[in-house]
Design an enzyme around this catalytic site. Structure first.
Site, short mmCIF file in Angstrom:
data_model
loop_
_atom_site.label_atom_id
_atom_site.label_comp_id
_atom_site.label_asym_id
_atom_site.label_seq_id
_atom_site.Cartn_x
_atom_site.Cartn_y
_atom_site.Cartn_z
N HIS A 1 47.79 41.54 41.51
CA HIS A 1 46.93 41.78 40.36
C HIS A 1 47.81 42.20 39.19
O HIS A 1 48.90 42.69 39.37
CB HIS A 1 45.94 42.91 40.66
CG HIS A 1 44.98 42.56 41.75
ND1 HIS A 1 44.46 41.31 41.91
CD2 HIS A 1 44.46 43.32 42.73
CE1 HIS A 1 43.65 41.31 42.94
NE2 HIS A 1 43.63 42.52 43.47
N THR A 2 47.28 42.04 38.00
CA THR A 2 48.00 42.54 36.83
C THR A 2 48.14 44.05 36.95
O THR A 2 47.14 44.75 37.05
CB THR A 2 47.22 42.22 35.54
OG1 THR A 2 46.89 40.84 35.55
CG2 THR A 2 48.05 42.53 34.34
N GLN A 3 49.34 44.55 36.97
CA GLN A 3 49.54 45.99 37.02
C GLN A 3 50.00 46.52 35.67
O GLN A 3 49.98 47.71 35.44
CB GLN A 3 50.55 46.36 38.11
CG GLN A 3 50.08 45.99 39.50
CD GLN A 3 48.86 46.79 39.94
OE1 GLN A 3 48.65 47.91 39.51
NE2 GLN A 3 48.07 46.21 40.81
N SER A 4 50.44 45.63 34.82
CA SER A 4 50.78 46.03 33.45
C SER A 4 50.80 44.76 32.60
O SER A 4 51.05 43.67 33.11
CB SER A 4 52.15 46.71 33.42
OG SER A 4 53.11 45.84 33.92
#
Lengths: 266, 268, 269
Positions: free
Chosen positions: A33-36
């Site tokens: 998942h997009t973490q940043s």
């Protein structure tokens, strides 16, 4: 006797060796998942006035501190009645933008009135909230401008957590610290905002963009300015107009006097 | 991690503990090799308060919405009418206040309202406060392992027409009380309420020494008194807490329905 | 051995619209030993209710299997609420109707499924005005100006067709009158509309005095005393025969209140 129940009925470690847990790992890599955010846009500022809303955002998409893409539009019109302003991850912005384009086409097929800005804001906030609840956020803070179902100017924000709020003036990112105080000076309440003319509102927003360019290192002097006007209003045509602007009348004289950074001889 | 080095055998777990079970990512299980994670929560500040009277209940909340040191907006209501027949909630009799993470608060409010709507549809009558209270608790507990980060307070009139206030923790523990403060300034307001509503530490002068001293008799407050208490509580909270201010939204529930009031608070 | 060709499974309707397996299942109840229940009810039985609210802005009238109608009305209720939650507005009627149609159509195409044994009239209002949809088990969901379904409904439809030009200019009360008159046409000999066997569902648009904009008059089912005046107004030939043992109910009348300034029923099908 091994008293640990979890070892009963298993091959004995002392004979067969320990169980290789890597077999239990799901195949290949875990889903990500997009973490940043990666490529990002900085602040968006927006201000209501008597017949509509003004919104502005510069045209820069940064890659960290690198000014990577200098002509990216971060304001998006929707159904010719609303404008969205994106800050945060640019790829997520493009995903949402594609999604909304198809939504507006679907809507246009129907016999119903198209979604207004309030409907759109509600829809986006539900989208953002459901994605954050899956721990797979769309990394954006979105400002939505247009009109509500009572045909009053509408301005609201929805962020990556699904938090929503509305105010006579809104700004995301550094704008909430640098531009918001300036705009609140002119329009602290809905009543004050309803007294502003279009020209006054544009002037205030332009001033905010200048302040942001002076202080926000991830900003650009080229920006988009959107004017959303009531369709049946005095402007006649109305709807959404997005123009390209360049900051003017700046003075960097003060830069000389800044000491303590970079190579300086004195 | 600390449990691993603890001298307390119980903290290390019993010998048959399942913590010996092999895991697929051994490092991660012990909290090592952890990178930055997305934080799905934020604290949007603000404070709420509810007081029950003999035949009324009052729920109040400030209207500031913050994140960190930023005021996002000066008008974002935290107190909502629930369970009316129409979208404008004109005939609602139950009031819900939510404070904490605003997005979860919105989601919870909409879910409870939908539940009340379904109840009316299935049973042909509005939901009672105690039924709604139980339902809200279930809703919160359903998300026990990814909670709604909100402190909810539900208020209305019970079947006898008495004011009812139910307060909740984020995972659904709840109880009926005479009063409750929630949110950022709860720790500032609650002791004030203990003293002024439940008459804690109020004694009859000269009634005795030590344990013999008599407590002041408890009786429900009048509506006028409660409204003053609410205003004073928030004026105090605004003074001492940066996340509280801008406006005070107050809902008064009586047998006539729900009245809504708005008063300005300090905006600094 | 078999009573007929239509009772091999519970997904086959007989040409009369009966599901024999379900009726046989009722026979199983008769195999059980006797049990008695009793309650001091005020009335032993009443007429079947056939009008239901789906949402603030939508209501339905049913004709057919009541239990199938319950499933559909539950579906519509859920869909409508979900739409309101996601978009913050009332669900457009055409969207709701086509969703309903699609759902019912699937049952006509898949092995092991049976069509819903119920027809609906869906009445409601949205941004585009007032709407009336007819729904059939085939999956058909079409917009109508006026319609009647159910037993002996042809007579009612004939009445409606004959008066169709008038509806656009009707106010709320007049529209209810037309609805009741149409219903009266479908009655069997010696039957009358009474406060016990008639109900009227109304949903409309009214002018909000404070804002000057139109808003929804929530769907409301009027029955019992509420419909007395309307029934009296349509009963031209008074007879004192009050006993009735058949169930007749008013189909939903979509009506806009006169306050909205002449915007009554939308004629746009």
């Amino acid at each position: 006797m091994d008293h640990r129940p979890q070892n009963w009925g298993r091959p004995r470690d002392d004979i067969y060796g320990g169980y290789d847990v890597s077999y239990m790992a799901p195949n290949a890599e875990p889903n990500t998942h997009t973490q940043s955010p990666v490529v990002t846009g900085t602040s968006v500022v927006a201000l209501k006035y008597k017949d509509g809303v003004i919104m502005a955002a510069d045209n820069l998409a940064s890659y960290g501190s690198l000014a990577r893409f200098p002509s990216v539009q971060r304001l998006m019109p929707f159904a010719d009645t609303s404008v969205l302003g994106f800050s945060g991850d640019v790829s997520d912005m493009q995903y949402i933008s594609r999604h909304l384009t198809s939504l507006s086409i679907d809507e246009a097929y129907g016999v119903q009135d198209p979604l207004n800005a309030a409907n759109l804001h509600r829809y986006l906030s539900k989208l953002l909230y459901s994605r954050r609840s899956k721990f797979d956020p769309l990394w954006n803070n979105i400002l939505i401008a247009g009109f509500d179902s009572d045909d009053k100017p509408f301005l609201a924000s929805a962020d990556l957590l699904g938090t929503t709020y509305s105010s006579p003036s809104l700004a995301s990112g550094y704008g909430s610290m640098l531009a918001q105080p300036i705009m609140r000076k002119y329009a602290s309440t809905e009543e004050d905002a309803a007294k502003l003319t279009k020209e006054q509102a544009i002037k205030i927003v332009k001033e905010c963009m200048k302040v942001l360019f002076y202080r926000d290192a991830r900003s650009l002097d080229k920006y988009s300015l959107a004017v959303v006007t009531r369709k049946s209003g005095e402007e006649g045509g109305g709807g959404v107009q997005i123009t390209q602007e360049k900051l003017e009348g700046m003075s960097w004289k003060f830069a000389d006097r800044i000491k303590g950074y970079g190579t300086q001889t004195v | 991690m600390s449990a691993l080095f603890s001298q307390n055998p119980l903290m290390n777990g019993p010998n048959y503990s399942f913590s010996d079970t092999p895991v697929s990512h051994p490092n991660e299980a012990h909290g090592e090799l952890r990178e930055h994670r997305f934080n799905p929560y934020t604290d949007n500040g603000g404070s709420t308060l509810a007081i029950a009277g003999a035949d009324f209940a009052i729920v109040a909340g400030d209207t500031r919405l913050t994140s960190g040191y930023s005021i996002h907006t000066r008008y974002s209501p935290k107190v909502f009418k629930i369970g009316g027949t129409t979208a404008d909630q004109k005939d609602a009799t139950i009031v819900l206040s939510v404070v904490g993470f605003a997005a979860d608060g919105t989601a919870l409010r909409e879910r409870l309202d939908a539940a009340c709507k379904m109840y009316r549809y299935r049973h042909g009558k509005p939901m009672s406060v105690n039924a709604a209270a139980k339902r809200l608790s279930t809703m919160l507990y359903q998300k026990r392992f990814f909670p709604y980060y909100v402190y909810a307070i539900l208020a209305g009139l019970d079947e006898e027409g008495k004011g009812a206030v139910y307060s909740y923790d984020p995972v659904g523990s709840y109880e009926r009380e005479m009063c409750r403060a929630g949110g950022a300034a709860a720790s500032l307001i609650m002791p004030f309420l203990d003293n002024q509503v439940n008459f804690k530490n109020q004694h009859i002068p000269g009634s005795g020494e030590g344990h013999a001293i008599q407590e002041r008799e408890k009786k429900p407050l009048l509506r006028e008194q409660v409204e003053i208490l609410v205003k004073d509580a928030f004026d105090g909270a605004v003074e001492r807490h940066i996340e509280v201010g801008d406006g005070l939204q107050m809902m008064v529930i009586t047998s006539q329905g729900v009245e809504e009031h708005y008063l300005p608070l300090k905006k600094d | 051995m078999f009573r007929n060709n239509y009772d091999n499974d519970s997904v086959t309707f007989s040409p009369q619209g009966r599901i024999f397996q379900v009726e046989y299942a009722g026979e199983a109840v008769k195999q059980g030993s006797v049990v008695v229940g009793i309650r001091n009810a005020e009335e032993l039985s009443s007429y079947q209710k056939k009008l239901f609210a789906i949402d603030e802005h939508v209501g339905i009238a049913i004709a057919g299997l009541t239990s199938d109608a319950r499933v559909l009305s539950n579906f519509m209720k859920t869909q409508s609420m979900q739409h309101t939650m996601v978009y913050g507005r009332h669900m457009p009627l055409h969207q709701l109707a086509s969703l309903l149609g699609e759902k019912a159509q699937l049952n006509t195409q898949h092995y092991g499924k049976r069509p819903y044994g119920v027809g609906l009239l869906v009445a409601g209002v949205d941004d585009k005005g007032t709407h009336l949809y007819e729904f059939q088990p085939s999956g058909m969901a079409e917009e109508m100006v006026a319609f009647a379904i159910g037993a002996r409904s042809q007579m009612a439809r004939t009445y409606l067709e004959r008066n169709i030009e008038k509806f656009a200019d009707c106010g709320r009360e007049e529209l209810v009158m037309h609805g009741l008159k149409a219903l009266k046409e479908s009655l069997v000999q010696d039957k009358e509309l009474t406060v016990d066997n008639t109900s009227v569902g109304v949903v409309g648009l009214v002018k909000d005095d404070s804002t000057g904009r139109t808003k929804v008059e929530p769907f409301k089912v009027h029955d019992g005393r509420d419909v007395k005046d309307w029934i009296d107004a349509v009963s031209d030939d008074k007879d004192d025969d009050d006993d009735d043992d058949d169930d007749e109910e008013e189909e939903t009348t979509t009506s806009a209140a006169p306050a909205a300034g002449g915007d009554s029923m939308e004629v746009d099908s």
